[in-house]
Design a protein around this motif. Structure first.
Motif, short mmCIF file in Angstrom:
data_model
loop_
_atom_site.label_atom_id
_atom_site.label_comp_id
_atom_site.label_asym_id
_atom_site.label_seq_id
_atom_site.Cartn_x
_atom_site.Cartn_y
_atom_site.Cartn_z
N ASN A 134 0.84 -1.20 0.00
CA ASN A 134 0.00 0.00 0.00
C ASN A 134 0.88 1.26 0.00
OD1 ASN A 134 0.45 -1.10 2.83
ND2 ASN A 134 -0.08 1.05 3.26
N ARG A 135 0.28 2.39 -0.33
CA ARG A 135 1.02 3.66 -0.31
C ARG A 135 1.45 3.98 1.13
NH1 ARG A 135 0.65 6.93 -4.88
NH2 ARG A 135 -0.84 6.20 -6.45
N LEU A 136 2.68 4.42 1.28
CA LEU A 136 3.21 4.72 2.60
C LEU A 136 3.23 6.22 2.85
CD1 LEU A 136 6.26 2.27 2.50
CD2 LEU A 136 4.06 1.91 3.63
N LYS A 137 3.28 6.57 4.12
CA LYS A 137 3.37 7.97 4.51
C LYS A 137 4.73 8.53 4.09
CE LYS A 137 0.34 7.35 8.52
NZ LYS A 137 0.23 7.45 10.00
N PRO A 138 4.78 9.82 3.77
CA PRO A 138 6.05 10.43 3.32
C PRO A 138 7.22 10.19 4.27
CG PRO A 138 4.23 11.94 2.96
CD PRO A 138 3.66 10.79 3.73
N ALA A 139 6.96 10.20 5.57
CA ALA A 139 8.04 10.01 6.54
C ALA A 139 8.66 8.63 6.43
CB ALA A 139 7.52 10.23 7.96
N ILE A 140 7.84 7.66 6.06
CA ILE A 140 8.36 6.29 5.93
C ILE A 140 9.04 6.11 4.58
CG2 ILE A 140 7.70 3.86 5.81
CD1 ILE A 140 5.44 4.47 7.76
N LYS A 141 8.46 6.68 3.53
CA LYS A 141 9.03 6.54 2.19
C LYS A 141 10.44 7.12 2.12
CE LYS A 141 5.72 8.48 -0.21
NZ LYS A 141 4.99 8.97 -1.41
N LYS A 161 13.04 2.96 8.22
CA LYS A 161 11.61 2.81 8.52
C LYS A 161 10.92 1.95 7.46
CE LYS A 161 11.07 7.13 11.11
NZ LYS A 161 10.39 8.44 11.17
N GLU A 201 8.85 -1.59 8.00
CA GLU A 201 7.50 -1.88 7.50
C GLU A 201 7.48 -3.17 6.69
OE1 GLU A 201 4.43 -0.31 7.76
OE2 GLU A 201 5.41 0.71 9.43
#
Length: 341
Positions: A51-58, A63, A67
């Protein structure tokens, strides 16, 4: 006569194409005398994070790795042919009913009379011939298979039509007929359509269509029953639940009915190759849920109610295609009452 004197606040029509559930069996193309019901199978799989990840994780490799390491455990239903089976057999029936000139509920005698006159005029002038030809085409082209039609090597549709005065049968090679339009002529389709049209135009007659379809998809290949919509799933529930009836994988009657009534090529965007969705199911607003779009909007005055409210009160529509659409919506059935406030 003022319009407010000719308003039916209670108005309903029973559907005239009544499909059963479709039951799924496995067999071989070369020997179809041996068929066996297809059961559902439960699988437990470990999926990946996709799924699409939050910017902080990408933006942080550490991080992201954390995930990815998380277990994405799933329990799902699946359905497949047996090891020695290469052919899906789908069986269902469709009952075609008459009586379209009479609403099942109507609380205004003036409206009922004007509607009945309009419906009888349509039957006299058009005789359900165009609608019946399209319904018959959707049987012949096996549109009701949905995803099971994709990638099939051979598709044979056997149809029997029965009532007290009729007992005929036809066999169609569905690969000869496209699902993108109805621009073809076929003598067998015309014969089947004539019986459907006769039943629809009748006062109280019917015809029962017994449909037996064989689809060669390949040995042990996965097949696709309907997926259940399960609300409020708790933890530990399966992420995909398929439909079965007493242990036999099946396709919902609603899904088969949707395929049969996918005959609307009269909506404005059909001729535009960039926006056309091909033939869509007959719906009051031309709704196609998987595309998130309504192709018949009240603002464009192309929806069912914009046509029906004037046509049912005795006015002619500018195009015969709009009359076809109105009558097809009534064949679909529904509750169409108008506010009398």
């Amino acid at each position: 006569m003022a319009k407010k004197d000719n308003i039916a606040s209670v108005l309903a029509f029973e559907k005239k194409l009544v499909a059963s559930d479709g039951y799924m069996f496995g067999t071989t193309w070369d020997d179809r005398t041996q068929i066996s019901p297809l059961p559902l199978q439960e699988k437990s799989v470990r999926g990946t994070i996709s799924n699409r990840l939050k910017p902080a994780i990408k933006g942080d490799p550490a991080k992201l790795n954390a995930e990815v390491e998380k277990a994405n455990l799933q329990r799902v239903d699946a359905c497949a042919l047996g090891l020695e089976q290469d052919t899906l057999n789908l069986q269902f029936t469709v009952k075609v009913l008459g009586g379209i000139t009479r609403p099942s509920a109507c609380n205004n005698a003036l409206f009922k009379q004007s509607y009945s006159t309009a419906a009888n005029t349509y039957i006299t002038e058009q005789g359900f011939n165009e609608l019946a030809r399209r319904y018959a085409s959707n049987i012949a082209n096996a549109r009701f298979l949905w995803r099971n039609r994709v990638g099939a090597e051979k598709i044979e549709v056997q149809v029997k039509a029965k009532n007290s005065k009729l007992d005929e049968s036809w066999t169609f090679d569905a690969t000869h007929f496209t699902t993108r339009n109805f621009d073809f002529n076929d003598a067998q389709i015309d014969q089947l359509a004539s019986h459907i049209a006769t039943a629809l135009a009748s006062e109280d007659d019917f015809v029962l269509l017994d449909i037996n379809c064989f689809v060669q998809v390949g040995k042990a290949q996965e097949v696709y029953p309907s997926e259940e919509l399960v609300l409020d799933k708790g933890k530990g529930e399966k992420s995909k639940i398929l439909y079965d009836v007493k242990g036999i994988a099946a396709i919902h009657s609603q899904k088969i009915g949707n395929a049969l009534r996918s005959i609307d090529t009269w909506y404005p965007e059909f001729l535009d190759p960039e926006t056309s969705a091909g033939p869509i199911a007959i719906e009051p607003y031309g709704a196609v849920t998987n595309l998130g779009k309504a192709y018949r909007t009240p603002s464009a005055k192309q929806d069912f109610y914009s046509f029906f409210d004037v046509w049912a009160r005795g006015e002619k529509l500018s195009r015969v295609e709009d009359e076809h659409y109105v009558m097809a919506t009534l064949v679909r059935g529904g509750v169409f009452g108008e506010s009398d406030k």
